[in-house]
Scaffold this active site. Structure first.
Site: not given
Ligand code: BG6
Ligand code: MG
Length: 218
Positions: A9-11, A17, A45, A114-115, A145, A169-170
């Site tokens: 996962d990224l964030d 972030t 998250k 990542s989302a 997810k 994953e977090d």
């Molecule tokens: C996820 C984050 O990685 O991405 C969420 O954990 C975030 O908090 C989601 O809402 C969407 O991110 P973005 O950058 O497309 O607004």
């Molecule tokens: Mg995350």
């Protein structure tokens, strides 16, 4: 079974972030006249931008027209983009490069799942993009997810079976997505919150190379 694919996962896993997402949502909530706590932010998250705004408005008891909804979603992202504009390698979470380097040396295929729709520019800014064979993000998936779509797509692109994959994953939704994809999950963060993970670590500094070896060959 040998693990041939690792999905990150990224964030909140590769880069810190999550704090910027929180700040941007908190400022929007304040502008709309209510508070938004870090505890409530746990629900955000791993969740898409659209779904986050739906939850935020529910928390504040605010109803919105489609036009307002789109405008606020844009505002949040505009502020978030300002926070990440000058990101560099200093914002990579501790010991993440150590793990990426180790897995690369072992010829393990790696992906980001990542989302976020901002995943690619962030990975470019912090200089880690070349580690990953594929990046599956909010632009590629239709189901969020805890649906396993993001990780299953990543496994497919890596050319490995889901059972051969390990996910970092977090987010609670992310651990559930890994489980729903029949993958091994490693929770990064509070073990109480991420109790459903197969393994738990506070952060990557706690992950030893011996542990990674054991997971690969378990
Ligand atoms: C996820 C984050 O990685 O991405 C969420 O954990 C975030 O908090 C989601 O809402 C969407 O991110 P973005 O950058 O497309 O607004
Ligand atoms: Mg995350």
């Amino acid at each position: 079974m040998k693990k041939n694919g690792f999905i990150f996962d990224l964030d909140g896993v590769i880069v810190d972030t999550a704090k910027y997402h929180y700040l941007a949502w908190k400022n929007l909530a304040n502008k709309l006249g209510f508070e938004f706590t870090e505890e409530q932010n746990e629900l955000f998250k791993g969740v898409s931008r659209k779904r986050c705004l739906e939850i935020l408005l529910q928390i504040g008891g605010v109803t919105a027209t489609q036009k307002q909804f789109d405008h606020w979603m844009g505002e949040k992202n505009k502020e978030y983009l300002q926070y990440i504009e000058n990101m560099d390698a200093s914002e990579i979470l501790s010991d993440v490069p150590k793990v990426l380097h180790f897995l690369k040396e072992k010829n393990i295929q790696m992906a980001v799942g990542s989302a976020s729709k901002n995943a690619r520019p962030i990975l470019e800014k912090v200089g880690l993009i070349s580690y990953f064979k594929t990046i599956i993000d909010g632009n590629n998936v239709t189901k969020a997810k805890p649906d396993p779509e993001v990780f299953l797509l990543a496994a497919q692109e890596l050319g490995v079976r889901p059972q051969e994959c390990v996910v970092f994953e977090d987010a609670v939704a992310g651990i559930q997505a890994a489980k729903n994809a029949s993958m091994t999950s490693i929770g990064i963060g509070d073990a109480k919150i991420l109790a459903e993970a197969n393994y738990n670590f506070r952060d990557f500094t706690e992950i030893s190379l011996d542990f990674l070896n054991a997971v690969i060959y378990e």
